[in-house]
Design a protein around this motif. Structure first.
Motif, mmCIF file in Angstrom:
data_model
loop_
_atom_site.group_PDB
_atom_site.id
_atom_site.type_symbol
_atom_site.label_atom_id
_atom_site.label_comp_id
_atom_site.label_asym_id
_atom_site.label_seq_id
_atom_site.Cartn_x
_atom_site.Cartn_y
_atom_site.Cartn_z
ATOM 1 N N CYS A 20 0.830 -1.203 0.000
ATOM 2 C CA CYS A 20 0.000 0.000 0.000
ATOM 3 C C CYS A 20 0.867 1.257 0.000
ATOM 4 O O CYS A 20 0.528 2.257 -0.617
ATOM 5 C CB CYS A 20 -0.928 0.018 1.222
ATOM 6 N N ARG A 21 2.008 1.184 0.697
ATOM 7 C CA ARG A 21 2.883 2.363 0.761
ATOM 8 C C ARG A 21 3.358 2.768 -0.637
ATOM 9 O O ARG A 21 3.500 3.961 -0.940
ATOM 10 C CB ARG A 21 4.095 2.082 1.665
ATOM 11 N N ILE A 22 3.611 1.778 -1.489
ATOM 12 C CA ILE A 22 4.028 2.096 -2.858
ATOM 13 C C ILE A 22 2.956 2.937 -3.542
ATOM 14 O O ILE A 22 3.239 3.964 -4.164
ATOM 15 C CB ILE A 22 4.289 0.788 -3.644
ATOM 16 N N THR A 23 1.700 2.499 -3.431
ATOM 17 C CA THR A 23 0.604 3.255 -4.042
ATOM 18 C C THR A 23 0.482 4.635 -3.399
ATOM 19 O O THR A 23 0.330 5.652 -4.096
ATOM 20 C CB THR A 23 -0.720 2.481 -3.883
ATOM 21 N N GLU A 24 0.527 4.667 -2.083
ATOM 22 C CA GLU A 24 0.362 5.951 -1.379
ATOM 23 C C GLU A 24 1.389 6.974 -1.861
ATOM 24 O O GLU A 24 1.062 8.138 -2.103
ATOM 25 C CB GLU A 24 0.506 5.712 0.136
ATOM 26 N N GLU A 25 2.634 6.519 -2.010
ATOM 27 C CA GLU A 25 3.689 7.460 -2.379
ATOM 28 C C GLU A 25 3.701 7.747 -3.872
ATOM 29 O O GLU A 25 3.771 8.904 -4.289
ATOM 30 C CB GLU A 25 5.041 6.934 -1.898
ATOM 31 N N LEU A 26 3.602 6.697 -4.687
ATOM 32 C CA LEU A 26 3.739 6.898 -6.133
ATOM 33 C C LEU A 26 2.484 7.506 -6.765
ATOM 34 O O LEU A 26 2.579 8.244 -7.746
ATOM 35 C CB LEU A 26 4.074 5.569 -6.828
ATOM 36 N N VAL A 27 1.318 7.173 -6.228
ATOM 37 C CA VAL A 27 0.069 7.648 -6.841
ATOM 38 C C VAL A 27 -0.401 8.964 -6.219
ATOM 39 O O VAL A 27 -0.813 9.880 -6.930
ATOM 40 C CB VAL A 27 -1.048 6.581 -6.716
ATOM 41 N N PHE A 28 -0.346 9.039 -4.879
ATOM 42 C CA PHE A 28 -1.020 10.160 -4.216
ATOM 43 C C PHE A 28 -0.083 11.268 -3.732
ATOM 44 O O PHE A 28 -0.543 12.332 -3.376
ATOM 45 C CB PHE A 28 -1.832 9.642 -3.021
ATOM 46 N N THR A 29 1.206 10.987 -3.653
ATOM 47 C CA THR A 29 2.101 11.980 -3.052
ATOM 48 C C THR A 29 3.101 12.550 -4.059
ATOM 49 O O THR A 29 3.090 13.745 -4.368
ATOM 50 C CB THR A 29 2.839 11.370 -1.848
ATOM 51 N N GLU A 30 3.969 11.692 -4.584
ATOM 52 C CA GLU A 30 5.103 12.177 -5.372
ATOM 53 C C GLU A 30 4.728 13.034 -6.578
ATOM 54 O O GLU A 30 5.382 14.049 -6.831
ATOM 55 C CB GLU A 30 5.982 10.995 -5.801
ATOM 56 N N PRO A 31 3.683 12.674 -7.362
ATOM 57 C CA PRO A 31 3.410 13.484 -8.564
ATOM 58 C C PRO A 31 3.117 14.952 -8.240
ATOM 59 O O PRO A 31 3.280 15.819 -9.104
ATOM 60 C CB PRO A 31 2.180 12.812 -9.182
ATOM 61 N N TYR A 32 2.702 15.231 -7.010
ATOM 62 C CA TYR A 32 2.240 16.578 -6.667
ATOM 63 C C TYR A 32 3.302 17.413 -5.967
ATOM 64 O O TYR A 32 3.042 18.535 -5.553
ATOM 65 C CB TYR A 32 0.959 16.480 -5.821
ATOM 66 N N ILE A 33 4.503 16.833 -5.799
ATOM 67 C CA ILE A 33 5.616 17.565 -5.190
ATOM 68 C C ILE A 33 6.865 17.358 -6.046
ATOM 69 O O ILE A 33 6.882 16.509 -6.942
ATOM 70 C CB ILE A 33 5.900 17.068 -3.749
#
Lengths: 412, 412
Positions: free
Chosen positions: B178-191
Motif C-alpha cells: 500500500c505504501r508504494i501506491t500511497e507514495e507513487l500515486v497520491f504523493t510524489e506526482p504533486y511535489i
C-alpha cells in the motif's frame, strides 16, 4: 455460564467481600491502598462490567473494573468476551500519554481475571446525573472536544507512520463490542425488534422514521462508515454517562471513562455520541428548565465541543508527519467530520428513545414532558441525519432543535 | 541483499536454469508438467517479481511467480517483504471461488521460497499491449466490471458476517505494498521528487497541477480514503497491464492477474484504476487512431465497465446477509463508489504521466503526439478529481475527455 465456555476460560468474578484479599495479593495494587482497612462498594450501573470503588482508612482509593462474560442488561444469553478489558487498557494507555488531565490514572490490567485498576475519582459524578439536575459545569464541553482531537490526531495517519497505523488498526479490532453498536444504534431502532420499547403515544413518530426510505438509506451509509472508516482509535461510546465531572470555582473539569468500545473508526462518531447526548439533555431542558440559564448553556454545548475539537486539531496540524496532508485537506476533512458528527449524533439520540438502552434524561420525565422531549429529539435527529451534508456544520445543530421545539410546543 | 535481512530469511531466487529441477522436486507441480522436457522463459516485466513461463514437450504449461525482496524498478535500495505472495494467493483463492472464469487457475504457494504457481495463459496477451496496437476486444470492459463487483460483494459486509469481515480486514493488511501506491500515486506526482520525470514541454501543466490547492486537497481526501476505507478485499493494482486478454469469434475474454497489492480498501479504487488506464489508452487513441472504430470503442470502456459492475452488484444484492442495507442504501453507496472511481481514476492517470512508473500507451508516442495525449490526460484527470461529486457518475468520464480533447486540438 456455558455460553462463554468457547470464548474464554472460566474465571472468578470479584465480589465486594473478595476485593480486599484480591488487592492484598497484588503487589502493585497493595501499595496504593491498605487492603486491611478497605471499604468496597460495587457501583456498576453499566451493562457490561462489575465496578468496585475502594477506599482505605487513610482515604486512599482505587477503582477496579471487572469485565462480565455477557451483556449485563440482556443477561447470559448475550455472551461477550471479557478480553475487552484489553481494549480499555489500550485506550487508557494512549490517553494517559496525550490527555493525562482528562482520564483517570491507570494502574494496570490483570489479563487472567479481566480486572482493570484505575484511579478512584472521589467527589466526581457522572455528567448525565448532573445534567439531569440542571447543573451548569462550564468548560466541560470544550474539554471533551480537546479529548477527541488529541486522541484522534495522535493515533491517526496525521501523527503516525502509515505502517504503524495499519498494524494498530489490525490489533485494535473489537468486533464483539462494535457489534453491539451496529445492532443497537444502527439497526434495531429502524425495524420491529424485541429489544425496542417506547410509549404508545410515540408510535406514529416511530412509524414515520421507519417508513422514511431516505432516512433509512442515510442511516445505512452511517452504519457502513462506522464499520469501514478506520480513521483513528476512537473512544467508541462517548456519551454523557462516560464522563465524570466536577467543578471548582465555577470551572468544570472532566474525566473520560469506559473506553472499552474503542477501535479504529470514524472520528465523527465520538463527536456524534457527545452531541447526540447533548440533544437528549437539551430535550429534557426544554421541558423542565425552560428559560433558565442552564437551558442556554446546554444549547451551546455542541458548538463548544466542536470549536474545541477544531481548535485542537488546528493546533496539532503543524506537527503532522506527512506534509502531503495540506491545509486545504484539513479544512475538507474537518467538514467531513462535522457531517459525520451530525449524522452519528442523530443515530445516537434516536436509539436512546426507541432502542434497548434508554437514558435517564428522558426516562425520568413525567408522561407529558417525556412525550414532548422524545418527539423533539426524534425530529431533530432525523433532520441532522438527512440534511447533514447541507447544514454547514455542528453550529447548525441547535438551530434545527429550535425550529423543531417551536413546532412541538405550538402543537400542544 | 543485506537490506532484507530483517524482513525475511534469505531465500534462493529461481533462474530459467533451475526452474525445471524446482518443479521436479514439488509433487503437486511435477504432476502438471513434465519437468524433464520443460522450456522456461523469464518474462517478468513488472517491478516486483520474477515470472517464469514454462511449457513441456506435450504442450502442458505452468507459470511460476517468485517475489523479489526489493522493488525491481528502483533496485535493492527499496526493500520489500516477499511475503506479498501470500497476499496474491489470498486474492487468487477468493477469486477462484467467485469468478473462476476471470482469473488463472491457482496451483498453490511455496511459502519458504515465496513462489506462487498458476496457469500458464498460452495465447493470451497483456491488454495494454493490445490497446496500444489499436485492437478491439469486445466485452472485456464488462468482464472487468463483473470481476470487481463479485470480488467486492463476496468479501464485504454485504456477504459476510461482520466478525468475519473484521478478522479478514486485519489479516489482509498489506502496508508495504500500500505504501508504494500511497507514495507513487497520491504523493510524489504533486511535489518535487527525484522519482518524477516528464518532458520539458509538460512543465507548465505539471506546475499548474501542483499549485492547484483545490486539486491537492481533493487528492489528499482520496489518499486518506485509500488508507482508511476498508470496504472489501480489492485487487489494488487493476490497470490494463494486470489483465490478460484474447478474443474468440469476435468476443473478448479476460483473466485478471497480479493481485499482490490486495487489501481491504475502497471498491472505487479498482474501478478507478481501470478507468484511469482507459483514459491513458483514450489519450493515445485520440492522437493515433482518430476517427477509427477503435477510438469509439475505447471511449465507451469506462461506461461499459461501470454498467457491468452496477448490474452485478444489483444482481447479488438480494443475497446480502443484513437486510438493514436497504435498496436505497445501495443506490447511495453506488453513487459514492462512482465518485471514488472518478477521483481515483484521475490520480492513477496523472501518476502515469508525471510519476515513477510510466506506461507504454503514452511513452511510445512520437514527441508531438506524446505532448498532446499527455496534456489531454492531465486535464481530464484534474476535472475528474475536482468535480467528481457533481459529475453524476462514470458516464460523464468520456464527456469530460471530449471537451478537453477539443480544446487541446484547437490550440495546435
Amino acid at each position: 455460564m456455558t455460553a462463554m465456555s468457547t470464548m474464554a476460560s472460566e474465571y472468578e468474578l470479584l465480589t465486594p467481600e473478595t476485593v480486599a484479599s484480591y488487592i492484598a495479593t497484588n503487589p502493585t495494587l497493595a501499595e496504593l491502598v491498605d487492603a486491611s482497612t478497605l471499604e468496597v462498594a460495587e457501583v456498576g450501573d453499566g451493562n457490561l462490567n462489575l465496578v468496585f470503588l475502594c477506599q482505605d482508612a487513610d482515604g486512599r482509593g482505587i477503582c477496579l473494573k471487572q469485565a462480565l462474560p455477557y451483556v449485563r442488561l440482556v443477561g447470559e444469553s448475550w455472551p461477550l468476551t471479557p478480553q475487552r478489558v484489553l481494549a480499555e487498557s489500550r485506550s487508557l494507555s494512549v490517553a494517559a500519554a496525550v490527555v493525562p488531565h482528562l482520564v483517570p490514572a491507570y494502574y494496570g490490567t490483570d489479563e487472567d481475571r479481566y480486572v482493570l485498576a484505575m484511579e478512584n475519582l472521589f467527589g466526581w459524578e457522572i455528567w448525565r446525573s448532573k445534567l439531569n439536575r440542571g447543573e451548569i459545569h462550564r468548560g466541560v464541553g470544550a474539554l471533551l472536544g480537546e479529548y477527541v482531537a488529541n486522541l484522534a490526531f495522535s493515533t491517526s495517519l496525521f501523527a503516525l507512520d502509515q505502517m504503524e497505523v495499519k498494524q494498530q488498526t489490525a490489533q485494535a479490532i473489537n468486533p464483539e463490542l462494535c457489534r453491539i453498536t451496529e445492532e443497537l444504534v444502527f439497526t434495531e431502532p429502524y425495524i420491529e425488534h424485541d429489544n425496542n420499547s417506547f410509549v404508545d403515544e410515540l408510535a406514529p413518530e416511530v412509524a414515520a422514521l421507519r417508513s422514511d426510505a431516505c432516512l433509512r438509506s442515510e442511516v445505512g451509509l452511517l452504519k457502513h462508515r462506522f464499520m469501514t472508516a478506520a480513521e483513528a482509535l476512537i473512544h467508541g461510546d462517548l456519551h454523557t454517562g462516560s464522563v465524570m465531572v466536577r467543578s471548582t470555582d465555577g470551572r468544570g473539569d472532566a474525566r473520560v471513562i469506559d473506553p472499552e468500545f474503542c477501535y479504529y473508526g470514524p472520528v465523527g462518531f465520538d463527536l456524534g455520541a457527545l452531541i447526540g447526548n447533548y440533544l437528549l439533555a437539551r430535550g429534557r431542558a426544554a421541558v423542565l428548565y425552560r428559560g433558565a440559564e442552564y437551558c442556554e448553556w446546554v444549547a451551546g454545548l455542541a458548538e463548544e465541543t466542536w470549536n474545541a475539537f477544531e481548535a485542537n486539531m488546528r493546533r496539532l496540524w503543524p506537527t503532522r508527519v506527512d506534509q502531503t496532508w495540506t491545509d486545504g485537506f484539513l479544512d475538507a476533512w474537518l467538514q467531513q467530520v462535522a457531517r459525520d458528527a451530525l449524522g452519528f449524533g442523530g443515530c445516537k439520540a434516536i436509539r436512546r428513545i426507541i432502542g434497548l438502552a434508554k437514558v435517564s434524561d428522558i426516562e425520568t420525565l413525567p408522561p407529558d414532558e417525556h412525550l414532548r422531549a422524545a418527539t423533539m429529539v426524534l425530529r431533530t435527529a432525523n433532520t441532522w441525519i438527512k440534511e447533514r451534508q447541507q447544514l454547514g456544520g455542528v453550529s447548525a445543530a441547535n438551530e434545527v432543535f429550535l425550529e423543531v421545539e417551536a413546532a412541538v410546543m405550538q402543537n400542544d
